[in-house]
Design a protein around this motif. Structure first.
Motif, PDB file in Angstrom:
ATOM      1  N   UNK A   1       0.758  -1.167   0.111  1.00  0.00           N
ATOM      2  CA  UNK A   1       0.046   0.071  -0.039  1.00  0.00           C
ATOM      3  C   UNK A   1       0.765   1.133   0.020  1.00  0.00           C
ATOM      4  N   UNK A   2       1.669   1.335   0.941  1.00  0.00           N
ATOM      5  CA  UNK A   2       2.424   2.619   1.013  1.00  0.00           C
ATOM      6  C   UNK A   2       3.371   2.738  -0.103  1.00  0.00           C
ATOM      7  N   UNK A   3       4.070   1.644  -0.620  1.00  0.00           N
ATOM      8  CA  UNK A   3       4.932   1.687  -1.777  1.00  0.00           C
ATOM      9  C   UNK A   3       4.377   1.982  -2.954  1.00  0.00           C
ATOM     10  N   UNK A   4       3.163   1.785  -3.146  1.00  0.00           N
ATOM     11  CA  UNK A   4       2.257   2.159  -4.509  1.00  0.00           C
ATOM     12  C   UNK A   4       2.467   3.561  -4.531  1.00  0.00           C
ATOM     13  N   UNK A   5       2.280   4.139  -3.341  1.00  0.00           N
ATOM     14  CA  UNK A   5       2.205   5.960  -3.589  1.00  0.00           C
ATOM     15  C   UNK A   5       3.574   6.356  -3.856  1.00  0.00           C
ATOM     16  N   UNK A   6       4.553   5.535  -3.212  1.00  0.00           N
ATOM     17  CA  UNK A   6       6.020   6.082  -3.363  1.00  0.00           C
ATOM     18  C   UNK A   6       6.405   6.129  -4.879  1.00  0.00           C
ATOM     19  N   UNK A   7       5.957   4.865  -5.543  1.00  0.00           N
ATOM     20  CA  UNK A   7       6.282   4.672  -6.872  1.00  0.00           C
ATOM     21  C   UNK A   7       5.603   5.627  -7.659  1.00  0.00           C
ATOM     22  N   UNK A   8       4.293   5.984  -7.390  1.00  0.00           N
ATOM     23  CA  UNK A   8       3.694   7.057  -8.246  1.00  0.00           C
ATOM     24  C   UNK A   8       4.336   8.223  -8.183  1.00  0.00           C
ATOM     25  N   UNK A   9       4.718   8.599  -7.063  1.00  0.00           N
ATOM     26  CA  UNK A   9       5.514   9.974  -6.663  1.00  0.00           C
ATOM     27  C   UNK A   9       6.816   9.937  -7.707  1.00  0.00           C
ATOM     28  N   UNK A  10       7.590   8.817  -7.605  1.00  0.00           N
ATOM     29  CA  UNK A  10       8.734   8.674  -8.597  1.00  0.00           C
ATOM     30  C   UNK A  10       8.509   8.586  -9.941  1.00  0.00           C
TER      31      UNK A  10
ATOM     32  N   UNK B   1      14.476   0.865  -4.051  1.00  0.00           N
ATOM     33  CA  UNK B   1      13.818   1.636  -4.783  1.00  0.00           C
ATOM     34  C   UNK B   1      13.634   0.947  -6.211  1.00  0.00           C
ATOM     35  N   UNK B   2      14.668   0.310  -6.731  1.00  0.00           N
ATOM     36  CA  UNK B   2      14.850  -0.389  -7.955  1.00  0.00           C
ATOM     37  C   UNK B   2      14.078  -1.555  -7.932  1.00  0.00           C
ATOM     38  N   UNK B   3      14.141  -2.413  -6.794  1.00  0.00           N
ATOM     39  CA  UNK B   3      13.371  -3.504  -6.681  1.00  0.00           C
ATOM     40  C   UNK B   3      12.131  -3.453  -6.625  1.00  0.00           C
ATOM     41  N   UNK B   4      11.499  -2.514  -5.781  1.00  0.00           N
ATOM     42  CA  UNK B   4      10.089  -2.151  -5.693  1.00  0.00           C
ATOM     43  C   UNK B   4       9.390  -1.459  -6.867  1.00  0.00           C
ATOM     44  N   UNK B   5      10.241  -0.642  -7.690  1.00  0.00           N
ATOM     45  CA  UNK B   5       9.734  -0.050  -8.869  1.00  0.00           C
ATOM     46  C   UNK B   5       9.536  -0.891  -9.786  1.00  0.00           C
ATOM     47  N   UNK B   6      10.382  -1.884 -10.171  1.00  0.00           N
ATOM     48  CA  UNK B   6      10.262  -2.900 -11.209  1.00  0.00           C
ATOM     49  C   UNK B   6       9.115  -3.736 -10.941  1.00  0.00           C
ATOM     50  N   UNK B   7       9.104  -4.180  -9.543  1.00  0.00           N
ATOM     51  CA  UNK B   7       8.000  -5.036  -9.262  1.00  0.00           C
ATOM     52  C   UNK B   7       6.629  -4.555  -9.631  1.00  0.00           C
ATOM     53  N   UNK B   8       6.596  -3.274  -9.454  1.00  0.00           N
ATOM     54  CA  UNK B   8       5.349  -2.638  -9.819  1.00  0.00           C
ATOM     55  C   UNK B   8       4.920  -2.198 -10.956  1.00  0.00           C
ATOM     56  N   UNK B   9       5.863  -1.817 -11.768  1.00  0.00           N
ATOM     57  CA  UNK B   9       6.075  -1.330 -13.138  1.00  0.00           C
ATOM     58  C   UNK B   9       6.487  -2.188 -14.175  1.00  0.00           C
ATOM     59  N   UNK B  10       7.056  -3.205 -13.836  1.00  0.00           N
ATOM     60  CA  UNK B  10       7.942  -4.096 -14.870  1.00  0.00           C
ATOM     61  C   UNK B  10       9.063  -3.398 -15.500  1.00  0.00           C
ATOM     62  N   UNK B  11       9.376  -2.293 -15.078  1.00  0.00           N
ATOM     63  CA  UNK B  11      10.571  -1.259 -15.782  1.00  0.00           C
ATOM     64  C   UNK B  11      11.347  -0.991 -14.408  1.00  0.00           C
ATOM     65  N   UNK B  12      12.956  -0.919 -14.710  1.00  0.00           N
ATOM     66  CA  UNK B  12      13.599  -0.380 -13.609  1.00  0.00           C
ATOM     67  C   UNK B  12      13.379   1.271 -13.935  1.00  0.00           C
ATOM     68  N   UNK B  13      13.692   2.121 -12.594  1.00  0.00           N
ATOM     69  CA  UNK B  13      13.450   3.461 -12.837  1.00  0.00           C
ATOM     70  C   UNK B  13      14.227   4.051 -14.050  1.00  0.00           C
ATOM     71  N   UNK B  14      15.247   3.521 -14.433  1.00  0.00           N
ATOM     72  CA  UNK B  14      16.122   4.174 -15.580  1.00  0.00           C
ATOM     73  C   UNK B  14      15.416   3.980 -16.730  1.00  0.00           C
ATOM     74  N   UNK B  15      14.973   2.703 -16.928  1.00  0.00           N
ATOM     75  CA  UNK B  15      14.087   2.096 -18.128  1.00  0.00           C
ATOM     76  C   UNK B  15      12.987   3.122 -18.295  1.00  0.00           C
ATOM     77  N   UNK B  16      12.173   3.547 -17.074  1.00  0.00           N
ATOM     78  CA  UNK B  16      11.156   4.295 -17.202  1.00  0.00           C
ATOM     79  C   UNK B  16      11.187   5.770 -17.733  1.00  0.00           C
TER      80      UNK B  16
END
Length: 338
Positions: free
Chosen positions: A278-287, A316-331
Motif C-alpha cells: 500500500x505505502x510503496x504504491x504511493x512512493x512509486x507513483x510519486x517517483x 527503490x529499484x526492486x520495488x519500482x520494477x516489481x510494480x511497473x515491470x521497468x527499472x527506474x532508468x528504463x522508465x
C-alpha cells in the motif's frame, strides 16, 4: 542505530562454538593423532548444539519478545540422543561413528531448514508492519543457511567417505568465510521491531500463526471500512506520510486516530494489499511523476528514490520494477522518448 542485542548474543554463543572446531585442528597438529568427530567428547557434544543455537538466534530476530525456554524440550531431543550415543561409544567397544555422523547431519539440516522456514514467514509478516524492509528482511541469514547446508553436507560426506583423512584447508577456509560473514552482518543488523511494549504486542499479534484466521473475523463494518478508506486516501494524497522512509503501521494508524489492527484490516480488505504494498504504491507513483518530468527534474535516480520516500536505491529499484515491470532508468528513458 539500534542493534538486536538478544539475537546477537545468541549469535555470539554460536560463533564461540564454531571456534571450537579449530581446537580439533590444533589438537591434531600438536599430538599427530587423527580426529574423526572431536578430540574430546564433551567438546563434540557442545559443538552439536550449534544448529539449535542458530535457530534460537533466528527466532529472536523474527519474533518480538521470543522466549526460547518454552521450546527447550524440542531443542534438547536430538542433543540428548547424540549424548547417549557418545556415552555408549565411550563405555563400550561399539563403533557408532556412522550413527553419530548421521545424527549430526540430521541435527544440522533440521534446524537450518526450520530457520529458513522461520525467515520466510518473517519476510511475509514484516510487510504487514513496515514500509521499508531491506534492512530487516534477514536475507543475509538465508545466505548463511545455504552456506551452512552446503558445509554440513560437504563435511558430512567428506567424513563418511574419507573418515581417516583430516579436513583440508579449503574446507576450513570455507567455514572461516561463513563465520566472518555472520560476524559482519550480525554486528550491523538493526533492531527489527519497536522497543515500546505496546507496539511490540501489536507486531506480535500481526505475526501470529493464526493471523490468517484473525483476518477473516469482521473487525469493521463495510461502511466503516469505506469511511476509513476515504480518510486514508485523503491523508496519503494531501499530507504524503509515505515520504517518511521509516513510516510503519503504528505511525500511520496514529495519524488516523485508529488502532493498528483496524488499519491493517482496512488495508487488507479495502485495498487487497498488505501495508508494504500500500505505502510503496504511493512512493512509486510519486517517483514516476518525478522521472517523467523531463524539463525540471535534475535529480539522479538515487535522489528520486530518497525524495519519494525510499530508504535506499536498492529497495527503490526492486520495488519500482516489481510494480511497473521497468527499472527506474528504463522508465525515465521511456518517458524521455515520448
Amino acid at each position: 542505530m539500534r542493534v538486536n542485542i538478544k539475537a546477537n548474543r545468541w549469535f555470539g554463543w554460536l560463533l564461540l562454538l564454531w571456534a571450537s572446531y579449530w581446537f580439533d585442528e590444533v589438537y591434531q597438529l600438536s599430538t599427530g593423532s587423527v580426529i574423526q568427530i572431536s578430540s574430546y567428547w564433551p567438546v563434540a557434544w557442545i559443538q552439536f548444539l550449534a544448529p539449535p543455537l542458530f535457530f534460537i538466534s533466528v527466532c529472536h530476530y523474527t519474533v518480538p519478545a521470543y522466549k526460547w525456554s518454552k521450546d527447550v524440550l524440542k531443542f534438547l531431543i536430538l542433543p540428548l540422543l547424540y549424548l547417549f550415543l557418545i556415552v555408549i561409544n565411550q563405555l563400550t567397544d561399539t563403533d557408532l561413528y556412522y550413527f553419530q555422523m548421521l545424527l549430526i547431519l540430521i541435527n544440522a539440516l533440521t534446524f537450518t531448514i526450520l530457520s529458513l522456514v522461520r525467515i520466510r514467514k518473517h519476510q511475509d509478516n514484516i510487510q504487514q508492519y513496515a514500509s521499508s524492509t531491506q534492512e530487516i528482511n534477514l536475507n543475509w541469514l538465508e545466505y548463511i543457511i545455504i552456506a551452512m547446508i552446503a558445509l554440513v553436507v560437504g563435511i558430512g560426506v567428506f567424513n563418511l567417505v574419507f573418515f581417516d583423512v583430516p579436513l583440508n584447508v579449503f574446507m576450513n577456509a570455507a567455514v572461516l568465510a561463513v563465520v566472518l560473514f555472520i560476524t559482519y552482518n550480525a554486528l550491523k543488523q538493526t533492531e527489527i521491531f519497536p522497543k515500546n511494549d505496546a507496539d511490540v504486542k501489536v507486531v506480535a499479534d500481526l505475526s501470529e500463526e493464526e493471523k490468517s484466521k484473525e483476518q477473516k473475523r469482521v473487525l469493521l463494518s463495510d461502511d466503516k471500512v469505506l469511511m476509513i478508506k476515504q480518510k486514508l486516501d485523503d491523508l496519503m494524497n494531501e499530507e504524503s506520510p509515505y515520504l517518511d522512509s521509516e513510516l510503519n503501521l503504528i505511525k500511520l494508524a496514529q495519524l488516523l486516530d485508529i488502532s493498528s489492527h483496524q488499519l491493517s484490516y482496512v488495508i487488507n480488505k479495502g485495498y487487497n494489499e498488505n501495508f508494504f504494498q500500500f505505502v510503496n504504491r504511493f512512493r512509486v507513483e510519486k517517483a514516476k511523476l518525478m522521472l517523467a518530468d523531463n524539463e525540471n527534474n535534475k535529480l539522479s535516480i538515487l535522489g528520486v528514490a530518497f525524495e519519494s520516500g525510499f530508504s535506499s536505491k536498492t529497495s527503490f529499484n526492486t520495488t519500482f520494477k516489481k510494480m511497473t515491470e521497468l527499472t527506474p532508468s528504463e522508465y525515465k528513458k521511456k518517458c524521455s522518448s515520448l
